[in-house]
Design an enzyme around this catalytic site. Sequence first.
Site, PDB file in Angstrom:
ATOM      1  N   GLN A 163      22.843  76.913  75.228  1.00 43.41           N
ATOM      2  CA  GLN A 163      23.384  78.168  75.723  1.00 43.41           C
ATOM      3  C   GLN A 163      22.263  79.184  75.951  1.00 43.41           C
ATOM      4  O   GLN A 163      21.366  79.323  75.128  1.00 43.41           O
ATOM      5  CB  GLN A 163      24.380  78.715  74.686  1.00 43.41           C
ATOM      6  CG  GLN A 163      25.475  79.547  75.277  1.00 43.41           C
ATOM      7  CD  GLN A 163      26.679  79.641  74.350  1.00 43.41           C
ATOM      8  OE1 GLN A 163      26.939  78.724  73.579  1.00 43.41           O
ATOM      9  NE2 GLN A 163      27.413  80.725  74.424  1.00 43.41           N
ATOM     10  N   SER A 198      20.473  73.250  69.683  1.00 43.36           N
ATOM     11  CA  SER A 198      21.871  73.625  69.420  1.00 43.36           C
ATOM     12  C   SER A 198      22.806  72.787  70.284  1.00 43.36           C
ATOM     13  O   SER A 198      22.872  71.563  70.133  1.00 43.36           O
ATOM     14  CB  SER A 198      22.059  75.127  69.641  1.00 43.36           C
ATOM     15  OG  SER A 198      23.352  75.549  69.286  1.00 43.36           O
ATOM     16  N   LEU A 199      23.522  73.402  71.197  1.00 42.19           N
ATOM     17  CA  LEU A 199      24.391  72.677  72.116  1.00 42.19           C
ATOM     18  C   LEU A 199      23.646  71.531  72.805  1.00 42.19           C
ATOM     19  O   LEU A 199      24.213  70.462  73.064  1.00 42.19           O
ATOM     20  CB  LEU A 199      24.938  73.643  73.167  1.00 42.19           C
ATOM     21  CG  LEU A 199      25.543  73.027  74.426  1.00 42.19           C
ATOM     22  CD1 LEU A 199      26.846  72.326  74.095  1.00 42.19           C
ATOM     23  CD2 LEU A 199      25.734  74.071  75.503  1.00 42.19           C
ATOM     24  N   ARG A 224      34.223  72.720  70.552  1.00 46.37           N
ATOM     25  CA  ARG A 224      33.195  73.335  69.705  1.00 46.37           C
ATOM     26  C   ARG A 224      33.053  74.818  70.022  1.00 46.37           C
ATOM     27  O   ARG A 224      32.988  75.665  69.125  1.00 46.37           O
ATOM     28  CB  ARG A 224      31.864  72.610  69.924  1.00 46.37           C
ATOM     29  CG  ARG A 224      30.649  73.179  69.186  1.00 46.37           C
ATOM     30  CD  ARG A 224      29.423  72.366  69.579  1.00 46.37           C
ATOM     31  NE  ARG A 224      28.217  72.738  68.853  1.00 46.37           N
ATOM     32  CZ  ARG A 224      27.305  73.605  69.269  1.00 46.37           C
ATOM     33  NH1 ARG A 224      27.511  74.241  70.434  1.00 46.37           N
ATOM     34  NH2 ARG A 224      26.230  73.864  68.561  1.00 46.37           N
ATOM     35  N   HIS A 284      25.748  79.388  64.135  1.00 42.51           N
ATOM     36  CA  HIS A 284      24.874  78.650  63.212  1.00 42.51           C
ATOM     37  C   HIS A 284      24.693  79.277  61.836  1.00 42.51           C
ATOM     38  O   HIS A 284      23.885  78.799  61.059  1.00 42.51           O
ATOM     39  CB  HIS A 284      23.504  78.371  63.853  1.00 42.51           C
ATOM     40  CG  HIS A 284      23.579  77.406  64.981  1.00 42.51           C
ATOM     41  ND1 HIS A 284      23.898  76.070  64.793  1.00 42.51           N
ATOM     42  CD2 HIS A 284      23.428  77.572  66.318  1.00 42.51           C
ATOM     43  CE1 HIS A 284      23.928  75.463  65.971  1.00 42.51           C
ATOM     44  NE2 HIS A 284      23.647  76.351  66.914  1.00 42.51           N
ATOM     45  N   GLN A 304      25.999  70.804  61.918  1.00 44.42           N
ATOM     46  CA  GLN A 304      25.162  71.600  62.816  1.00 44.42           C
ATOM     47  C   GLN A 304      25.780  72.948  63.167  1.00 44.42           C
ATOM     48  O   GLN A 304      25.077  73.943  63.335  1.00 44.42           O
ATOM     49  CB  GLN A 304      24.898  70.799  64.102  1.00 44.42           C
ATOM     50  CG  GLN A 304      23.844  71.415  65.007  1.00 44.42           C
ATOM     51  CD  GLN A 304      24.257  71.379  66.472  1.00 44.42           C
ATOM     52  OE1 GLN A 304      25.373  71.751  66.824  1.00 44.42           O
ATOM     53  NE2 GLN A 304      23.354  70.929  67.329  1.00 44.42           N
TER      54      GLN A 304
END
Length: 310
Positions: free
Chosen positions: A10, A90-91, A115, A199, A248
């Site tokens: 992102q 991340s993503l 998600r 996160h 995660q």
Amino acid sequence: MRFGLVFPGQGSQSVGMMTGYGDFPLVRQVFDEASLALGVDLWQMAAVGPIEALNLTVNTQPLMLTADVAVFRLWKSIGGPDPEVVAGHSLGEYSALVAAGALTLADAVPLVKLRAEAMQGAVPAGSGAMAAVMGLDAESVRAACAEVAGTEVVEAVNFNEPAQTVIAGHKAAVERAADAVKARGAKRALMLPVSAPFHCSLMHPAADALAVALDGVEILPPRIRVINNVDVEELKSGEGIRQSLIRQAAAPVRWVETMIAFERLGVSHVFECGPGKVLSGLVKRCSPGLSGHAMNDEVAMRACLAQLSV
């Protein structure tokens, strides 16, 4: 020459972000495949926006996953070899897992939409925040967060480079921490325009929702090495990947350590596989022995390919 691929998440989205890859039918085919799985025209969104739609978390996550995978498949189609190792920020870890053959794109696209919805819904709108801290080491950032948290949550969540750490948590606590890091010598603490405090430990409800969703998804052992965000370890089994993806959502992205792990595997060049060039810009600052290169258009991709034959 050993190289690794990294996949952005992102923040790398933009209207027209796939125009640099020309008119390759393969790119459109990937978007059609993902759009069919999701029931949304992702190509239209990527091509014409509007940017407000692209920036909605529930759209950004499946859109970036699709874009990353399209770039990877285009890389393979022009003769690009498999890398020594992959990772995603991340993503982007979902993109890395699709590239490595652990997840199918058809399974991954609805999964990342869920998600996004789960992360968005984990805290009430407006109650969370994130800020990027520049010019201060990670341990000092952690100490500042602990100092001002009180009964609220504020944590270091993205270790992007040695002097850039993102913090997240309750909005008031993040604002207190932004002042605290500046008092400790940070050059800047910039509040980020995000819709949720990704996160941090406030995301545990999202992790629980992901656990349920992932239970119904087939995950295979990857055919390419994957270094995960949570433990900075190689993921070898489907069940190990499943548990890592669950954790995660509410755990920090350890990107500096990930790049160090790449170098320890003998990698010298890191190519960013997706639109944008955020991750390639971080590479050398994370590990001086690495060279980072974007593949954010066809010309840049072919330049990366040419480097492998030097």
